[in-house]
Design a protein around this motif. Sequence first.
Motif, PDB file in Angstrom:
ATOM      1  N   ALA A   1       0.841  -1.205   0.000  1.00 47.32           N
ATOM      2  CA  ALA A   1       0.000   0.000   0.000  1.00 47.32           C
ATOM      3  C   ALA A   1       0.874   1.252   0.000  1.00 47.32           C
ATOM      4  O   ALA A   1       0.621   2.202  -0.746  1.00 47.32           O
ATOM      5  CB  ALA A   1      -0.942  -0.006   1.205  1.00 47.32           C
ATOM      6  N   ALA A   2       1.914   1.253   0.827  1.00 51.30           N
ATOM      7  CA  ALA A   2       2.823   2.404   0.898  1.00 51.30           C
ATOM      8  C   ALA A   2       3.572   2.604  -0.419  1.00 51.30           C
ATOM      9  O   ALA A   2       3.760   3.748  -0.866  1.00 51.30           O
ATOM     10  CB  ALA A   2       3.811   2.214   2.042  1.00 51.30           C
ATOM     11  N   LEU A   3       3.983   1.516  -1.052  1.00 55.01           N
ATOM     12  CA  LEU A   3       4.658   1.630  -2.354  1.00 55.01           C
ATOM     13  C   LEU A   3       3.708   2.202  -3.407  1.00 55.01           C
ATOM     14  O   LEU A   3       4.103   3.051  -4.216  1.00 55.01           O
ATOM     15  CB  LEU A   3       5.189   0.265  -2.799  1.00 55.01           C
ATOM     16  CG  LEU A   3       6.455  -0.205  -2.105  1.00 55.01           C
ATOM     17  CD1 LEU A   3       6.725  -1.683  -2.435  1.00 55.01           C
ATOM     18  CD2 LEU A   3       7.643   0.652  -2.499  1.00 55.01           C
ATOM     19  N   TYR A   4       2.465   1.753  -3.396  1.00 53.65           N
ATOM     20  CA  TYR A   4       1.484   2.275  -4.348  1.00 53.65           C
ATOM     21  C   TYR A   4       1.324   3.781  -4.161  1.00 53.65           C
ATOM     22  O   TYR A   4       1.372   4.553  -5.121  1.00 53.65           O
ATOM     23  CB  TYR A   4       0.127   1.567  -4.182  1.00 53.65           C
ATOM     24  CG  TYR A   4      -0.825   1.919  -5.296  1.00 53.65           C
ATOM     25  CD1 TYR A   4      -1.004   1.062  -6.367  1.00 53.65           C
ATOM     26  CD2 TYR A   4      -1.520   3.127  -5.303  1.00 53.65           C
ATOM     27  CE1 TYR A   4      -1.856   1.395  -7.424  1.00 53.65           C
ATOM     28  CE2 TYR A   4      -2.361   3.473  -6.343  1.00 53.65           C
ATOM     29  CZ  TYR A   4      -2.529   2.610  -7.393  1.00 53.65           C
ATOM     30  OH  TYR A   4      -3.356   2.953  -8.442  1.00 53.65           O
ATOM     31  N   VAL A   5       1.149   4.205  -2.917  1.00 55.54           N
ATOM     32  CA  VAL A   5       0.973   5.626  -2.615  1.00 55.54           C
ATOM     33  C   VAL A   5       2.214   6.416  -3.019  1.00 55.54           C
ATOM     34  O   VAL A   5       2.125   7.473  -3.663  1.00 55.54           O
ATOM     35  CB  VAL A   5       0.655   5.839  -1.116  1.00 55.54           C
ATOM     36  CG1 VAL A   5       0.706   7.311  -0.744  1.00 55.54           C
ATOM     37  CG2 VAL A   5      -0.709   5.241  -0.775  1.00 55.54           C
ATOM     38  N   THR A   6       3.382   5.912  -2.669  1.00 53.76           N
ATOM     39  CA  THR A   6       4.629   6.624  -2.934  1.00 53.76           C
ATOM     40  C   THR A   6       4.887   6.791  -4.429  1.00 53.76           C
ATOM     41  O   THR A   6       5.197   7.894  -4.889  1.00 53.76           O
ATOM     42  CB  THR A   6       5.818   5.890  -2.273  1.00 53.76           C
ATOM     43  OG1 THR A   6       5.562   5.813  -0.865  1.00 53.76           O
ATOM     44  CG2 THR A   6       7.124   6.611  -2.522  1.00 53.76           C
ATOM     45  N   VAL A   7       4.757   5.720  -5.185  1.00 52.86           N
ATOM     46  CA  VAL A   7       5.005   5.799  -6.633  1.00 52.86           C
ATOM     47  C   VAL A   7       4.002   6.749  -7.290  1.00 52.86           C
ATOM     48  O   VAL A   7       4.381   7.585  -8.118  1.00 52.86           O
ATOM     49  CB  VAL A   7       4.969   4.396  -7.287  1.00 52.86           C
ATOM     50  CG1 VAL A   7       5.006   4.487  -8.802  1.00 52.86           C
ATOM     51  CG2 VAL A   7       6.124   3.543  -6.773  1.00 52.86           C
ATOM     52  N   THR A   8       2.743   6.657  -6.904  1.00 50.56           N
ATOM     53  CA  THR A   8       1.724   7.540  -7.488  1.00 50.56           C
ATOM     54  C   THR A   8       1.998   8.992  -7.122  1.00 50.56           C
ATOM     55  O   THR A   8       1.926   9.875  -7.973  1.00 50.56           O
ATOM     56  CB  THR A   8       0.312   7.137  -7.019  1.00 50.56           C
ATOM     57  OG1 THR A   8       0.093   5.763  -7.321  1.00 50.56           O
ATOM     58  CG2 THR A   8      -0.755   7.985  -7.698  1.00 50.56           C
ATOM     59  N   ALA A   9       2.307   9.244  -5.855  1.00 52.07           N
ATOM     60  CA  ALA A   9       2.550  10.616  -5.397  1.00 52.07           C
ATOM     61  C   ALA A   9       3.802  11.216  -6.041  1.00 52.07           C
ATOM     62  O   ALA A   9       3.799  12.386  -6.442  1.00 52.07           O
ATOM     63  CB  ALA A   9       2.668  10.653  -3.878  1.00 52.07           C
TER      64      ALA A   9
END
Length: 173
Positions: A28-36
Amino acid sequence: MSKIMTQPTAAQPSLTSASEMTKMALVAALYVTVTALLAVISFGAIQIRLSEMFNYLALFHKRYVVAVTAGVVIVNFMSPTWVLDVPVGGTATLLVLLLCRLVTRRIKNVAVKLGVTAVIFSLSMFTVAFQLTILFDLPFFYTWLTVGAGELLSMSIGGIVIYYLSQKVNLAR
């Protein structure tokens, strides 16, 4: 005792175990980080959300359905269309991840499984087109085409990454 009633084993830990929760939080954190980090291309009528590669993880283990859905919900608060993107995008992601798991469950070839998932996700972008049509009065079918094409590109790039990663790492564990 029925299979449903059995307790998780060491080979199949509960989704609430510390290990499983850590794996879900990390994705979840990787998804948020890459998108952001790539926000400039992650939102809008023409978008290439490279974090969509994490959708493929749900094909390897059900824990990632929760993880990716959580990542989408969290990062969609950054979206200019967050008022619709959070509930609609989160729900659509959950449903499409479950659909992809269902449709590909009997496909043994990983590359074919990834390809089918890319097509399903690209077609599902009508939900994003719908939001953009409502909020910004954009033409629905053209917007669906551009968002779907961006999704197909994102999923294709991500599919290559996940395919090679799956050859080196057991993503089902």
